[in-house]
Design an enzyme around this catalytic site. Structure first.
Site: not given
Ligand code: ZN
Ligand code: ZN
Length: 313
Positions: A231-232, A235, A241, A247, A266, A269
C-alpha cells in the site's frame, strides 16, 4: 498536492492513527456507481487485448462498500483518483537510475521476524515486478534516533521523524524508494501515543513498525505486513486512496479495516501501476498465486486463481 507537501499526510494515508483523534463529524460517502467506476478505469479500447481484460471490472471485484463509524471514508473527504487524473498528477516516475525498491531493517529481529522480512521482500518483487533489495540492518544505537518509554505501556518507542531523516541519507542512487521496517513501536511526536508508520512520498522514504500486527509466523501477521508495504509503495508510485472498489489502496483507520481490505489492486489501481511500471498481468498473478499458496494465504490464493481463470478466457 497535499500528499507531496505535507510529510504527515502519508501517516494518515497509512492506517492507524486516524482513530486516535480524527473522529470528528461523520462524513457522507456514496459508493460510486458502475458508470463512475468505468469512467475511473478510463478508455481501454486501444490497448492490447490482455490489458483490456486485466483492467475490466469483473466478478472478482467488489464495488467500494458503504462507510460508517470509524471507517476511513466516514471520516475523510477523499476525492478519489481516476486513471486519467493519475497520469496528470505529479509523481515519482520509475526511470533510470531509480529503478529498485529497498527494504531497510532497523533494530533487532527474531528468526521468525527475519523470515517475514524476506517474505515481504519476495512479495514486493512479484507485486511491483521490480528488483527489491534488502539493506544491512541498521543498529539504532549507532545513530541519532530519539527514543522513549511509552508512558502507558512502558515499551520502548522510536521517534519516527528521526528515522525518516536518517533514511534520506541512506537512499541509494538507484533506489526508487527505501522503506524501513522495525519491530520497535513508533511515535511521531511527544503528544502522540503511537503511530503505525510515517512516510514522505516526495523524499521516497518511509518507516513502518510491525510491532502491533500480532505474532510472526501467523499468516494473518504476514498478510498485514504485505498489505502495509505494498500500500505504501503504491503511494510512492503516485496512486492515491481508492474509493471505487474494495482495494488494497483503500484508506484505513484501524487494523480491522486493514484486515477487511484485499491484498490486491482493483482494475483502476492495477492500470495505474501498470502504466508506472509495465508487467504481464497473467504472469504477475501466477507468481502471486504461488506465493500465497506457499505461505498459507488461502483466500488470496483462491482469489488469484479466479483472476487467472478470467484472464485465460
Ligand atoms: Zn494510504
Ligand atoms: Zn483501487
Amino acid at each position: 498536492m497535499r500528499a507531496r507537501l505535507n510529510p504527515l499526510f502519508p501517516i494518515l494515508v497509512l492506517m492507524g492513527i486516524g482513530f486516535i483523534g480524527i473522529i470528528a463529524q461523520e462524513r457522507a460517502f456514496t459508493p460510486p456507481d458502475a458508470v463512475t467506476r468505468k469512467f475511473a478505469i478510463g478508455e481501454t479500447r486501444f490497448l492490447p487485448g490482455d490489458q483490456q481484460k486485466a483492467f475490466s471490472e469483473t466478478r472478482s471485484f467488489s464495488p467500494k462498500s458503504e462507510a460508517e463509524g470509524i471507517d476511513w471514508l466516514a471520516n475523510h473527504d477523499e476525492p478519489g483518483q481516476t486513471f486519467e487524473q493519475f497520469l496528470s498528477a505529479r509523481r515519482n516516475l520509475v526511470q533510470p537510475p531509480r529503478t529498485k525498491l529497498y527494504v531497510q531493517p532497523i533494530g533487532e529481529f527474531s528468526d521468525k521476524e527475519k523470515a517475514v522480512l524476506e517474505q515481504v521482500k519476495a512479495f514486493a518483487k512479484i507485486f511491483f515486478q521490480m528488483p527489491v533489495e534488502m539493506r544491512p540492518v541498521i543498529d539504532p544505537a549507532k545513530h541519532q534516533i530519539t527514543s522513549r518509554k511509552n508512558p502507558g505501556s512502558g515499551n520502548t518507542q522510536f521517534l519516527s521523524t528521526d528515522i525518516l531523516t536518517l533514511l534520506r541519507d541512506e537512499l541509494p542512487a538507484d533506489g526508487y524508494s527505501i522503506l524501513a521496517i522495525t519491530m520497535t513501536d513508533l511515535y511521531p511526536e511527544e503528544s502522540w501515543n503511537f503511530v503505525f508508520g510515517q512516510a514522505s512520498i516526495q523524499e521516497r522514504v518511509g518507516v513502518f513498525s510491525f510491532a502491533r500486527y500480532g505474532e510472526a509466523g501467523d499468516p494473518k501477521y504476514l498478510q498485514r505486513c504485505l498489505k502495509v508495504f505494498t500500500h505504501e509503495t503504491g503511494h510512492m508510485f503516485g496512486v492515491r486512496h481508492c474509493i471505487h472498489f474494495q482495494c488494497l489502496m483503500n484508506g484505513s483507520n484501524s487494523l480491522s479495516e486493514t484486515d477487511s481490505a484485499p491484498l490486491h489492486l482493483c482494475p483502476v489501481c492495477l492500470r495505474k501501476l501498470h502504466s508506472a511500471k509495465a508487467f504481464e498481468p497473467r504472469k504477475r498473478y501466477q507468481q502471486m498465486k504461488t506465493f500465497f499458496e506457499k505461505h498459507e494465504l488461502a483466500d488470496d490464493a483462491k482469489w488469484t486463481a479466479g483472476r487467472l481463470k478470467e484472464l485465460a478466457k
